[in-house]
Design a protein around this motif. Structure first.
Motif, PDB file in Angstrom:
ATOM      1  N   GLN B  44     -25.080  37.024 -27.659  1.00 41.26           N
ATOM      2  CA  GLN B  44     -24.073  36.502 -28.572  1.00 41.26           C
ATOM      3  C   GLN B  44     -23.785  37.517 -29.683  1.00 41.26           C
ATOM      4  O   GLN B  44     -22.630  37.835 -29.969  1.00 41.26           O
ATOM      5  CB  GLN B  44     -24.570  35.178 -29.177  1.00 41.26           C
ATOM      6  N   GLN B  54     -15.007  43.303 -25.909  1.00 41.92           N
ATOM      7  CA  GLN B  54     -14.790  41.934 -25.448  1.00 41.92           C
ATOM      8  C   GLN B  54     -14.055  41.889 -24.104  1.00 41.92           C
ATOM      9  O   GLN B  54     -14.044  40.883 -23.424  1.00 41.92           O
ATOM     10  CB  GLN B  54     -13.984  41.157 -26.486  1.00 41.92           C
ATOM     11  N   ALA B  58     -17.995  38.456 -22.204  1.00 45.10           N
ATOM     12  CA  ALA B  58     -17.723  37.293 -23.045  1.00 45.10           C
ATOM     13  C   ALA B  58     -19.038  36.804 -23.642  1.00 45.10           C
ATOM     14  O   ALA B  58     -20.096  37.001 -23.034  1.00 45.10           O
ATOM     15  CB  ALA B  58     -17.092  36.187 -22.205  1.00 45.10           C
ATOM     16  N   SER B  59     -18.943  36.178 -24.787  1.00 43.84           N
ATOM     17  CA  SER B  59     -20.183  35.701 -25.416  1.00 43.84           C
ATOM     18  C   SER B  59     -20.605  34.373 -24.791  1.00 43.84           C
ATOM     19  O   SER B  59     -19.782  33.669 -24.206  1.00 43.84           O
ATOM     20  CB  SER B  59     -19.961  35.523 -26.912  1.00 43.84           C
ATOM     21  N   GLN B  62     -18.417  31.545 -25.842  1.00 47.98           N
ATOM     22  CA  GLN B  62     -17.116  31.539 -25.146  1.00 47.98           C
ATOM     23  C   GLN B  62     -17.243  30.942 -23.742  1.00 47.98           C
ATOM     24  O   GLN B  62     -16.386  30.191 -23.298  1.00 47.98           O
ATOM     25  CB  GLN B  62     -16.568  32.975 -25.044  1.00 47.98           C
ATOM     26  N   VAL B  63     -18.309  31.312 -23.085  1.00 46.09           N
ATOM     27  CA  VAL B  63     -18.524  30.812 -21.727  1.00 46.09           C
ATOM     28  C   VAL B  63     -18.724  29.299 -21.751  1.00 46.09           C
ATOM     29  O   VAL B  63     -18.151  28.558 -20.953  1.00 46.09           O
ATOM     30  CB  VAL B  63     -19.731  31.506 -21.063  1.00 46.09           C
ATOM     31  N   ASN B  65     -17.652  27.280 -23.976  1.00 52.25           N
ATOM     32  CA  ASN B  65     -16.354  26.716 -24.313  1.00 52.25           C
ATOM     33  C   ASN B  65     -15.468  26.635 -23.065  1.00 52.25           C
ATOM     34  O   ASN B  65     -14.868  25.603 -22.774  1.00 52.25           O
ATOM     35  CB  ASN B  65     -15.697  27.581 -25.392  1.00 52.25           C
ATOM     36  N   LEU B  66     -15.437  27.741 -22.334  1.00 48.10           N
ATOM     37  CA  LEU B  66     -14.640  27.779 -21.115  1.00 48.10           C
ATOM     38  C   LEU B  66     -15.108  26.720 -20.123  1.00 48.10           C
ATOM     39  O   LEU B  66     -14.311  26.068 -19.463  1.00 48.10           O
ATOM     40  CB  LEU B  66     -14.726  29.167 -20.473  1.00 48.10           C
ATOM     41  N   ARG B 243     -10.650  38.460 -16.976  1.00 53.68           N
ATOM     42  CA  ARG B 243     -11.248  37.414 -17.817  1.00 53.68           C
ATOM     43  C   ARG B 243     -12.766  37.384 -17.571  1.00 53.68           C
ATOM     44  O   ARG B 243     -13.251  36.631 -16.737  1.00 53.68           O
ATOM     45  CB  ARG B 243     -10.659  36.053 -17.455  1.00 53.68           C
ATOM     46  N   ASP B 245     -15.047  36.040 -19.125  1.00 54.09           N
ATOM     47  CA  ASP B 245     -15.653  34.714 -19.341  1.00 54.09           C
ATOM     48  C   ASP B 245     -15.636  33.887 -18.055  1.00 54.09           C
ATOM     49  O   ASP B 245     -16.585  33.177 -17.743  1.00 54.09           O
ATOM     50  CB  ASP B 245     -14.962  33.967 -20.494  1.00 54.09           C
ATOM     51  N   ILE B 248     -18.318  35.270 -15.694  1.00 55.11           N
ATOM     52  CA  ILE B 248     -19.678  34.879 -16.105  1.00 55.11           C
ATOM     53  C   ILE B 248     -19.909  33.392 -15.877  1.00 55.11           C
ATOM     54  O   ILE B 248     -20.972  32.981 -15.405  1.00 55.11           O
ATOM     55  CB  ILE B 248     -19.929  35.274 -17.580  1.00 55.11           C
ATOM     56  N   LEU B 249     -18.898  32.580 -16.148  1.00 56.82           N
ATOM     57  CA  LEU B 249     -19.038  31.150 -15.881  1.00 56.82           C
ATOM     58  C   LEU B 249     -19.323  30.922 -14.396  1.00 56.82           C
ATOM     59  O   LEU B 249     -20.233  30.165 -14.034  1.00 56.82           O
ATOM     60  CB  LEU B 249     -17.764  30.403 -16.300  1.00 56.82           C
TER      61      LEU B 249
END
Ligand SMILES: Nc1ncnc2c1ncn2[C@@H]1O[C@H](COP(=O)(O)OP(=O)(O)O)[C@@H](O)[C@H]1O
Ligand SMILES: [Mg+2]
Lengths: 250, 278
Positions: B44, B54, B58-59, B62-63, B65-66, B243, B245, B248-249
């Motif tokens: 983070q 960035q 992604a932090s 953010q992940v 959140n996504l 993207r 994020d 990573i998600l």
């Protein structure tokens, strides 16, 4: 073969066995009477286990044959039980299920299985281990399961391959008496292999002494004494010494 | 008197030992938690402080959140997270289940029956070294990019370890146990069923675990090459839309589901092989 009514439980005729070039049994012939208790002694590696394996068709003879009740031996036909030399309890079954195993294979009715298994558990003092698995038990307790499994079959031919080798003296004496009791009660025929001359003299009506391989029968010794026998009886000691002397030059 | 002192002394030792052991277990759990938290924190911070661009990373926030957004939002790849997970599960479970249901019995039969072994083995030995993903082009030609195609690729990756381990497992059956059943007059099939199969179970489970790992990783590869939904597809879209994020998600969800399956499999294993652990 038309000998169904003969007095012999087991007939061995000109039995010869080779494993490849290794000559193990050499033209052996002998008979075992119905209801007889025979011990087989002989040096390690002479072919004692091989003989039992031939009788149960785990192996097949090179020459000659073996007959049970006058018919060519076949474990599918005859009610026999085998106590193997090496540990042979089924590790994934509890003690109780191990005892039931052979009976279930033979499709004995459930109520009869229940009855016999309870009896064996009581006889061999396995109550506290009923739901244990073999690997949780000592070697000698595990061996008791195997003996119990064979006894529970109520076999009319009981084959035991150095069954008490792993056991302490006390348990061995107890189980020696137990096998005699079972033998008398069921009238079964017993072939008992052992290293222990005293054990052979204590149990057997007749002792077969095998030679080194290729094995033949060196001598048959009839033990004409009633059971239970007294190991300090002079006659007992004399027989024990005699058999020991016969095998000395192995 | 003396004995009593000694006894209570011993009792204390046992208590203390137990407490120490408990404390130790607690410590170990705490350390794991600390490890994960510091990893996330470092991650983070390194994103927030812009130690890394960035564009590339992604932090965790953010992940997270996504993750919440993707539960209902289908953009940019065209499917909500749930749809992607479902698509992937459908493919992998179809392929994996088929592989276990066909591979395990096949391996067991090959291991037990000589004739069966001779019949199947030559084909199997040719097929076995082919990497599952190398089937993809051919499969696309045959079956397009639908469920069947991907399930087939997954099937292959999971099938091979199922066969090999079941085969090896049943081959290792201790001969004396076979002889026990034989001397009870059992037929070869009964011995196979009552002795061979239980004996092989340890190896069978090892095979199924490897199969599960293979299935899951091949799934992602298959979806990256040919799909219109699924976690692998989502990752691929993440790359196309730049993207990180999303990528990573996708990775995280894949990891989590993989872990879930492994633990389900472990539960099944302890049901079947529980006798080993008592
Ligand atoms: N399946 C087999 N293949 C080859 N040799 C064997 C086999 N079984 C036993 N033998 C050999 O036969 C001989 C007799 O073995 P065995 O019958 O086990 O002796 P024992 O009298 O100690 O029970 C030994 O030399 C052994 O190595
Ligand atoms: Mg032997």
């Amino acid at each position: 073969m038309n000998k169904k009514n003969s007095d012999y439980k087991v007939e061995v005729k000109n039995l010869t066995k080779y494993f490849g070039d290794l000559h193990v049994l050499d033209d052996i012939s002998f008979n075992i009477k119905k209801g007889e208790f025979v011990c087989v002694v002989g040096p390690t590696g002479c072919g004692k286990t091989t003989f039992l394996n031939l009788l149960t068709r785990i192996y097949y003879p090179t020459e000659g044959d073996l007959y049970i009740d006058g018919e060519s031996a076949d474990p599918k036909k005859h009610n026999l039980a085998f106590v193997f030399q090496e540990p042979s309890s089924l590790p994934w079954l509890t003690v109780e299920k191990n005892l039931r195993f052979g009976l279930e294979l033979k499709k004995v009715p459930k109520s009869e299985i229940d009855r016999r298994v309870e009896e064996i558990i009581r006889l061999l003092g396995l109550e506290q281990f009923r739901n244990s698995y073999p690997h949780q038990l000592s070697v000698s307790t595990a061996q008791r399961i195997i003996i119990g499994r064979a006894f529970a079959m109520n076999p009319d031919l009981l084959l035991m391959d150095e069954p008490y080798g792993q056991m302490d003296v006390k348990l061995r004496f107890y189980l020696e008496d137990e096998v005699i009791r079972l033998w008398k009660e069921l009238g079964s025929t017993v072939v008992f292999i052992t290293h222990n001359i005293e054990e052979a003299v204590y149990l057997a009506e007749r002792v077969l002494i095998l030679t080194n391989k290729p094995a033949t029968i060196k001598e048959e010794v009839v033990i004409d004494m009633p059971h239970p026998r007294d190991v300090s009886d002079p006659k007992f000691i004399e027989l024990r010494k005699y058999i020991t002397s016969q095998i000395k030059w192995w | 008197m003396n004995g009593k002192v000694k006894e209570s002394g011993l009792g204390l030792d046992v208590e203390e030992f137990k407490r120490k052991k408990q404390k130790n277990a607690y410590m170990m759990t705490m350390l794991s938690v600390v490890g994960i938290l510091s990893f996330l924190l470092l991650w983070q911070i390194s994103v927030s402080m812009e130690w890394v661009n960035q564009k590339f990373l992604a932090s965790p926030m953010q992940v997270l959140n996504l993750f919440l957004v993707k539960l209902t939002d289908a953009s940019p790849d065209g499917n909500t997270l749930g749809m992607n997970v479902l698509a992937s599960l459908q493919v992998s479970l179809t392929g994996f289940t088929l592989a276990v249901c066909i591979g395990v019995p096949l391996g067991l039969l090959m291991g037990w029956y000589r004739g069966f072994d001779s019949l199947i083995r030559p084909i199997f030995e040719v097929v076995r070294p082919i990497p599952p993903v190398s089937w993809i082009p051919l499969i696309i030609v045959w079956l397009g990019i639908g469920l069947q195609a991907k399930a087939f690729i997954v099937f292959f990756s999971a099938f091979v370890p199922c066969v090999i381990n079941s085969y090896t497992g049943i081959r290792q059956t201790v001969p004396v146990l076979i002889n026990v059943a034989k001397t009870c007059g059992a037929s070869n099939f009964t011995i196979f069923w009552k002795i061979g199969i239980p004996s092989s179970m340890t190896m069978v489970f090892t095979g199924i675990k490897v199969a599960l790992g293979n299935a899951w990783s091949t799934l992602v590869a298959a979806e990256m090459l040919a799909a219109s939904a699924g976690l692998g597809y989502m990752i691929l879209m993440g790359r196309q839309f730049a993207r990180p994020d999303i990528i990573i998600l996708g990775i995280t969800v894949i990891g989590a589901i993989g872990m879930l399956f492994s633990s389900l499999l472990n539960i099944a294993e302890s049901k079947v092989l529980g006798w080993k652990k008592v």
